[in-house]
Design a protein around this motif. Structure first.
Motif, PDB file in Angstrom:
ATOM      1  N   GLU A 154      31.997  58.939  89.624  1.00 20.52           N
ATOM      2  CA  GLU A 154      31.772  57.496  89.741  1.00 20.52           C
ATOM      3  C   GLU A 154      30.440  57.064  89.138  1.00 20.52           C
ATOM      4  N   ASN A 155      29.463  57.951  89.110  1.00 20.12           N
ATOM      5  CA  ASN A 155      28.129  57.604  88.630  1.00 20.12           C
ATOM      6  C   ASN A 155      27.823  58.367  87.350  1.00 20.12           C
ATOM      7  N   CYS A 156      27.506  57.636  86.303  1.00 26.82           N
ATOM      8  CA  CYS A 156      27.211  58.238  84.988  1.00 26.82           C
ATOM      9  C   CYS A 156      26.012  59.188  85.072  1.00 26.82           C
ATOM     10  N   GLU A 157      25.018  58.817  85.846  1.00 27.19           N
ATOM     11  CA  GLU A 157      23.806  59.644  85.962  1.00 27.19           C
ATOM     12  C   GLU A 157      24.104  60.991  86.621  1.00 27.19           C
ATOM     13  N   LYS A 158      24.955  60.985  87.630  1.00 25.05           N
ATOM     14  CA  LYS A 158      25.313  62.239  88.304  1.00 25.05           C
ATOM     15  C   LYS A 158      26.097  63.156  87.372  1.00 25.05           C
ATOM     16  N   VAL A 159      26.991  62.572  86.581  1.00 27.62           N
ATOM     17  CA  VAL A 159      27.764  63.366  85.615  1.00 27.62           C
ATOM     18  C   VAL A 159      26.821  63.970  84.589  1.00 27.62           C
ATOM     19  N   LEU A 160      25.884  63.178  84.093  1.00 25.19           N
ATOM     20  CA  LEU A 160      24.898  63.695  83.131  1.00 25.19           C
ATOM     21  C   LEU A 160      24.051  64.799  83.755  1.00 25.19           C
ATOM     22  N   GLN A 161      23.711  64.629  85.021  1.00 32.55           N
ATOM     23  CA  GLN A 161      22.925  65.651  85.714  1.00 32.55           C
ATOM     24  C   GLN A 161      23.713  66.962  85.813  1.00 32.55           C
ATOM     25  N   PHE A 187      36.024  70.329  76.614  1.00 29.87           N
ATOM     26  CA  PHE A 187      35.683  69.162  75.808  1.00 29.87           C
ATOM     27  C   PHE A 187      36.326  67.928  76.429  1.00 29.87           C
ATOM     28  N   LEU A 188      35.544  66.870  76.589  1.00 28.74           N
ATOM     29  CA  LEU A 188      36.030  65.626  77.192  1.00 28.74           C
ATOM     30  C   LEU A 188      36.637  64.736  76.106  1.00 28.74           C
ATOM     31  N   GLU A 189      37.953  64.855  75.933  1.00 20.72           N
ATOM     32  CA  GLU A 189      38.611  64.056  74.897  1.00 20.72           C
ATOM     33  C   GLU A 189      38.749  62.604  75.327  1.00 20.72           C
ATOM     34  N   GLU A 190      39.264  62.382  76.532  1.00 20.87           N
ATOM     35  CA  GLU A 190      39.454  61.029  77.056  1.00 20.87           C
ATOM     36  C   GLU A 190      38.317  60.717  78.025  1.00 20.87           C
ATOM     37  N   ILE A 191      37.253  60.151  77.519  1.00 19.92           N
ATOM     38  CA  ILE A 191      36.070  59.902  78.336  1.00 19.92           C
ATOM     39  C   ILE A 191      36.345  58.869  79.429  1.00 19.92           C
ATOM     40  N   ASP A 192      37.165  57.854  79.127  1.00 23.97           N
ATOM     41  CA  ASP A 192      37.474  56.838  80.144  1.00 23.97           C
ATOM     42  C   ASP A 192      38.252  57.446  81.299  1.00 23.97           C
ATOM     43  N   THR A 193      39.209  58.316  80.994  1.00 23.17           N
ATOM     44  CA  THR A 193      39.988  58.988  82.042  1.00 23.17           C
ATOM     45  C   THR A 193      39.091  59.900  82.862  1.00 23.17           C
ATOM     46  N   PHE A 194      38.228  60.620  82.184  1.00 17.94           N
ATOM     47  CA  PHE A 194      37.315  61.528  82.875  1.00 17.94           C
ATOM     48  C   PHE A 194      36.387  60.763  83.813  1.00 17.94           C
ATOM     49  N   MET A 195      35.829  59.676  83.346  1.00 14.14           N
ATOM     50  CA  MET A 195      34.866  58.914  84.150  1.00 14.14           C
ATOM     51  C   MET A 195      35.548  58.132  85.273  1.00 14.14           C
ATOM     52  N   SER A 196      36.866  57.941  85.194  1.00 15.75           N
ATOM     53  CA  SER A 196      37.568  57.217  86.264  1.00 15.75           C
ATOM     54  C   SER A 196      37.931  58.132  87.436  1.00 15.75           C
ATOM     55  N   GLN A 197      37.713  59.431  87.283  1.00 21.88           N
ATOM     56  CA  GLN A 197      37.991  60.348  88.392  1.00 21.88           C
ATOM     57  C   GLN A 197      36.992  60.101  89.520  1.00 21.88           C
ATOM     58  N   ASN A 236      26.745  57.712  75.982  1.00 19.60           N
ATOM     59  CA  ASN A 236      27.196  56.557  75.206  1.00 19.60           C
ATOM     60  C   ASN A 236      28.176  55.698  76.013  1.00 19.60           C
ATOM     61  N   TRP A 237      29.040  56.332  76.795  1.00 18.80           N
ATOM     62  CA  TRP A 237      29.970  55.601  77.655  1.00 18.80           C
ATOM     63  C   TRP A 237      29.180  54.757  78.652  1.00 18.80           C
ATOM     64  N   GLY A 238      28.143  55.342  79.243  1.00 18.77           N
ATOM     65  CA  GLY A 238      27.304  54.611  80.196  1.00 18.77           C
ATOM     66  C   GLY A 238      26.595  53.438  79.546  1.00 18.77           C
ATOM     67  N   VAL A 239      26.092  53.629  78.320  1.00 19.56           N
ATOM     68  CA  VAL A 239      25.410  52.553  77.597  1.00 19.56           C
ATOM     69  C   VAL A 239      26.385  51.403  77.348  1.00 19.56           C
ATOM     70  N   LYS A 240      27.604  51.740  76.906  1.00 22.33           N
ATOM     71  CA  LYS A 240      28.607  50.697  76.647  1.00 22.33           C
ATOM     72  C   LYS A 240      28.957  49.945  77.927  1.00 22.33           C
ATOM     73  N   LYS A 241      29.085  50.639  79.043  1.00 25.19           N
ATOM     74  CA  LYS A 241      29.402  49.987  80.317  1.00 25.19           C
ATOM     75  C   LYS A 241      28.270  49.061  80.749  1.00 25.19           C
ATOM     76  N   ARG A 242      27.025  49.498  80.574  1.00 24.02           N
ATOM     77  CA  ARG A 242      25.884  48.657  80.944  1.00 24.02           C
ATOM     78  C   ARG A 242      25.807  47.420  80.044  1.00 24.02           C
ATOM     79  N   GLN A 243      26.083  47.623  78.737  1.00 25.02           N
ATOM     80  CA  GLN A 243      26.075  46.491  77.808  1.00 25.02           C
ATOM     81  C   GLN A 243      27.173  45.497  78.169  1.00 25.02           C
ATOM     82  N   ALA A 244      28.355  46.023  78.514  1.00 21.85           N
ATOM     83  CA  ALA A 244      29.469  45.144  78.894  1.00 21.85           C
ATOM     84  C   ALA A 244      29.136  44.389  80.176  1.00 21.85           C
ATOM     85  N   ALA A 245      28.500  45.067  81.130  1.00 26.56           N
ATOM     86  CA  ALA A 245      28.117  44.414  82.383  1.00 26.56           C
ATOM     87  C   ALA A 245      27.063  43.340  82.134  1.00 26.56           C
ATOM     88  N   THR A 246      26.135  43.607  81.222  1.00 25.96           N
ATOM     89  CA  THR A 246      25.096  42.632  80.897  1.00 25.96           C
ATOM     90  C   THR A 246      25.705  41.405  80.233  1.00 25.96           C
TER      91      THR A 246
END
Length: 194
Positions: free
Chosen positions: A42-49, A28-38, A176-186
């Motif tokens: 680096e790419n949300c789509e690859k992780v989802l894949q 279970f990914l408790e700390e999503i920000d820590t997990f995605m910073s590994q 959801n993490w990817g959506v938030k990052k895209r919204q923040a970038a926009t």
């Protein structure tokens, strides 16, 4: 079938394992920000894949376990009926008239003499003759084995359901993490003057 199910215990799990089939545990990914910073994430789509691929493997295992459970569920009553027939044959001391299935919808009457042996299908087109006592012992052993296997398959199915749920939750959290990052970038590009 419930009586035999209660009397047979589930086999012991191998040491340091949570399943009989060796199903890998989903983390279970408790700390999503820590997990995605590994670095490998680096790419949300690859992780989802990767998570989707893991989810597909779990679904495939679930289908195989369900097929195995259905096979065992149908095998146990067959074994119990065979055992019951061995006990009926043991009690017989005179000829008995009976009907048996010759082909679809075709039955034939016959006389069955008292017997001390019985033929059992062992599988793979193999049939062997056994004395009634040995046949009873073999059928009891096969019933016990089938019930133990059924319990271990059901345990693995429960574990697998949890892994599928964990993977689905992880996929939703990464998305959801990817959506938030895209919204923040926009927002950042929209508020930055040109």
């Amino acid at each position: 079938m419930t009586g035999i199910m209660d009397s047979v215990e589930m086999p012991k799990l191998p040491e340091n394992q949570k399943t009989f089939a060796g199903i890998p545990e989903a983390v279970f990914l408790e700390e999503i920000d820590t997990f995605m910073s590994q670095p490998e994430n680096e790419n949300c789509e690859k992780v989802l894949q990767r998570l989707d691929e893991q989810h597909g493997k779990y679904r495939f295992m679930a289908c195989n376990l369900e097929a195995r459970r259905r096979k065992l569920k149908s095998q146990i009553p067959d074994l119990e009926r065979s055992l019951e027939m061995v006990n009926v044959l043991r009690k017989e001391d005179e000829e008995r008239e009976t009907q048996f299935l010759l082909s679809d919808q075709v039955f034939i009457k016959t006389l069955v003499p008292p017997t001390k042996t019985v033929y059992l299908w062992l599988g793979a087109s193999v049939m062997l003759e056994y004395p009634l006592d040995e046949a009873e012992a073999l059928l009891n052993q096969n019933i016990t084995s089938a019930v133990g296997n059924l319990k271990s398959v059901e345990h693995d199915q429960d574990f697998l359901r949890d892994q599928i749920t964990t993977t689905e939750v992880n996929m939703a959290r990464v998305y959801n993490w990817g959506v938030k990052k895209r919204q923040a970038a926009t927002k950042t590009t929209a508020t930055t003057p040109a």
